[in-house]
Structure formats: C-alpha cells, structure tokens
Design a protein around this motif. Structure first.
Motif, mmCIF file in Angstrom:
data_model
loop_
_atom_site.group_PDB
_atom_site.id
_atom_site.type_symbol
_atom_site.label_atom_id
_atom_site.label_comp_id
_atom_site.label_asym_id
_atom_site.label_seq_id
_atom_site.Cartn_x
_atom_site.Cartn_y
_atom_site.Cartn_z
ATOM 1 N N LEU A 1 0.845 -1.201 0.112
ATOM 2 C CA LEU A 1 -0.003 -0.023 -0.033
ATOM 3 C C LEU A 1 1.071 1.255 -0.142
ATOM 4 O O LEU A 1 0.530 2.080 -0.706
ATOM 5 C CB LEU A 1 -1.122 0.251 1.239
ATOM 6 N N ALA A 2 1.811 1.351 0.915
ATOM 7 C CA ALA A 2 2.787 2.307 0.882
ATOM 8 C C ALA A 2 3.617 2.583 -0.332
ATOM 9 O O ALA A 2 4.005 3.631 -0.804
ATOM 10 C CB ALA A 2 3.765 2.369 1.951
ATOM 11 N N GLY A 3 3.770 1.331 -1.292
ATOM 12 C CA GLY A 3 4.571 1.618 -2.380
ATOM 13 C C GLY A 3 3.461 2.141 -3.490
ATOM 14 O O GLY A 3 4.082 2.861 -4.353
ATOM 15 N N ARG A 4 2.320 1.650 -3.233
ATOM 16 C CA ARG A 4 1.482 2.259 -4.464
ATOM 17 C C ARG A 4 1.190 3.709 -4.224
ATOM 18 O O ARG A 4 0.769 4.518 -4.967
ATOM 19 C CB ARG A 4 0.095 1.258 -4.358
ATOM 20 N N ASP A 5 0.849 3.873 -3.054
ATOM 21 C CA ASP A 5 0.581 5.281 -2.694
ATOM 22 C C ASP A 5 -0.694 6.154 -3.349
ATOM 23 O O ASP A 5 -0.080 7.241 -3.997
ATOM 24 C CB ASP A 5 2.010 6.107 -2.516
ATOM 25 N N GLN A 6 -1.486 5.523 -3.459
ATOM 26 C CA GLN A 6 -2.688 6.187 -4.328
ATOM 27 C C GLN A 6 -3.834 6.680 -3.373
ATOM 28 O O GLN A 6 -4.105 5.954 -2.486
ATOM 29 C CB GLN A 6 -3.296 5.602 -5.474
ATOM 30 N N GLY A 7 -4.546 7.697 -3.618
ATOM 31 C CA GLY A 7 -5.537 7.831 -2.880
ATOM 32 C C GLY A 7 -5.197 7.810 -1.233
ATOM 33 O O GLY A 7 -4.354 8.558 -0.697
ATOM 34 N N LEU A 8 -6.136 7.001 -0.485
ATOM 35 C CA LEU A 8 -5.674 6.805 1.177
ATOM 36 C C LEU A 8 -4.919 5.730 1.292
ATOM 37 O O LEU A 8 -5.030 5.143 2.360
ATOM 38 C CB LEU A 8 -7.043 6.814 1.530
ATOM 39 N N ASP A 9 -4.071 5.110 0.269
ATOM 40 C CA ASP A 9 -3.152 4.067 0.605
ATOM 41 C C ASP A 9 -2.238 4.001 1.614
ATOM 42 O O ASP A 9 -2.303 3.247 2.450
ATOM 43 C CB ASP A 9 -2.447 3.809 -0.742
ATOM 44 N N THR A 10 -1.821 5.482 2.038
ATOM 45 C CA THR A 10 -0.588 5.408 3.034
ATOM 46 C C THR A 10 -1.383 5.528 4.469
ATOM 47 O O THR A 10 -1.211 4.878 5.205
ATOM 48 C CB THR A 10 -0.022 6.867 2.760
ATOM 49 N N ALA A 11 -2.525 6.203 4.298
ATOM 50 C CA ALA A 11 -3.484 6.065 5.772
ATOM 51 C C ALA A 11 -3.851 4.987 5.900
ATOM 52 O O ALA A 11 -3.945 4.337 7.255
ATOM 53 C CB ALA A 11 -4.557 7.149 5.450
ATOM 54 N N THR A 12 -4.251 4.208 5.119
ATOM 55 C CA THR A 12 -4.604 2.578 5.133
ATOM 56 C C THR A 12 -3.308 1.756 5.714
ATOM 57 O O THR A 12 -3.830 1.092 6.834
ATOM 58 C CB THR A 12 -5.354 2.017 4.054
ATOM 59 N N ALA A 13 -2.461 2.038 5.073
ATOM 60 C CA ALA A 13 -1.300 1.273 5.511
ATOM 61 C C ALA A 13 -0.904 1.815 6.968
ATOM 62 O O ALA A 13 -0.337 0.571 7.595
ATOM 63 C CB ALA A 13 -0.058 1.427 4.666
#
Length: 215
Positions: free
Chosen positions: A188-200
C-alpha cells in the motif's frame, strides 16, 4: 453492518482516537417519511460528550424526515483502499488465486435527533463547532445580536444527536498472518494512491497492537 471478531474495535478508546484524529465528516441517515427512501446528508460534525453536534440549512429536506422519525444513524468512513487479489494470495499459491477485498475504518452512531431552533442555543452549537474546526479563532463573535452570524442564525437549524449505540469496524485482514499483513501494508505504501498511506498506517497500528490473531 457485519463485524467479524478480528475487525472489531479493540476498545472504545480506539474508535474515539480515530475520530479525534480528524475524521469529523460523515453522513447523517434518516428514515424517509411515508415509505420514501432514506434521506442522506453529508456534513461535518463535532463530538461533545455523548452528543454529536450538526447544523444544516433550514431548507434542507432532512427536517421533515427527522420530525417524522428522530431515530437516525450517523456514519463516518475513512482510511480505505482497494486490495487486489494478487496481494492476498496464500503463501505457496499462484498470485492469481488471491481474492480481492476492501480495507477501511468506519464508526456508525445510532442516535436520537433533537432539533435546535432557539437562537442562543444555535449560537452555542456553532461556537463549539468553530472551536473544533477553527481553534485559532480569526472569526467574528458568534452572537445572536452581532453581525455577521446573528442575522444568519435564522437560516440554519441545529441538531443535537444523542448517541445511543456505537459500532466501530477496522477491516485490515487482522485474522491473517503477521507477515501477510506487513507485506500488504508495504505494498500500500508503495502504491501510494488515494488513501493508501493512511490505510497502511492503520493496518500497521492494528498489527502492532494485535500481533498474531488469536481467536
């Protein structure tokens, strides 16, 4: 809402902290009158004790529905992401065999709505909301006898939503092995789209607290 044991809030402090982190926008859902569909209103809100504070424009169609049935739901959703099946395949199986899912956090409040029309009570509601959303001030006094807010109070109605029940869900595959959850958070952190980082971040936080899932 379905909440598996591994998706449930670990304690009351967890969902309260999540709300306090800035998750202060949600949807007010009210039963429709006379068999009509539910009325859904997106809005900011403020927590105050065991109440949620909301204000809406007087022409909003939600008022008729609330007067018909004051039992309402307020739902907040955040930190969500689509998780592709290739990230969820079991170890030793082809990535294409994985089944996708969604990760998210949500808190659903069951409330009884009290409509606020008294000018001074509305002004106090706005003062509490402003203290939350604009704590540095830099706004005119919110008073019934002073512009600009005084003359605008007639155009809104307030809501005190008395919270009767809370259901919180943090859906981050906490039933899966530690290594799997850590790998998905990294993806998720690598994809880093939308809320990916917050989700990770949410998945890692839960991983740190739960560790291996023990049913």
């Amino acid at each position: 809402m379905l909440v598996h044991p591994w998706d449930a809030s670990l304690d009351e402090a967890e969902w309260r902290a999540w709300i306090a982190e800035g998750h202060d926008f949600g949807q007010l859902i009210v039963n429709g009158a006379d068999g009509r569909p539910p009325v859904v209103v997106p809005t900011h809100f403020t927590c105050h004790g065991d109440h949620l504070l909301v204000h809406l424009a007087r022409p909003n169609p939600v008022w008729t529905a609330i007067e018909h049935d004051p039992n309402v739901t307020f739902t907040v959703i955040g930190d969500y992401a689509y998780i592709p099946g290739t990230w969820r395949a079991k170890a030793g199986t082809p990535p294409s065999d994985g089944v996708p899912t969604s990760y998210y956090s949500t808190v659903q409040f069951t409330c009884r709505a009290d409509i606020v029309d008294d000018p001074e009570t509305k002004a106090e509601l706005l003062r509490r909301q402003m203290a939350h959303f604009q704590p540095d001030g830099e706004h005119a006094p919110i008073a019934v006898d002073q512009p600009p807010y005084g003359r605008m109070l007639a155009g809104i109605r307030g809501l005190h939503l008395q919270v009767a029940d809370v259901v919180a869900k943090f859906k981050y595959d906490d039933q899966k092995p530690v290594e799997h959850r850590a790998a998905v958070a990294e993806a998720l952190a690598g994809r880093d789209q939308g809320l990916d980082t917050a989700t990770a971040n949410q998945q890692r936080r839960r991983l740190d607290r739960i560790g291996p899932w023990n049913a």
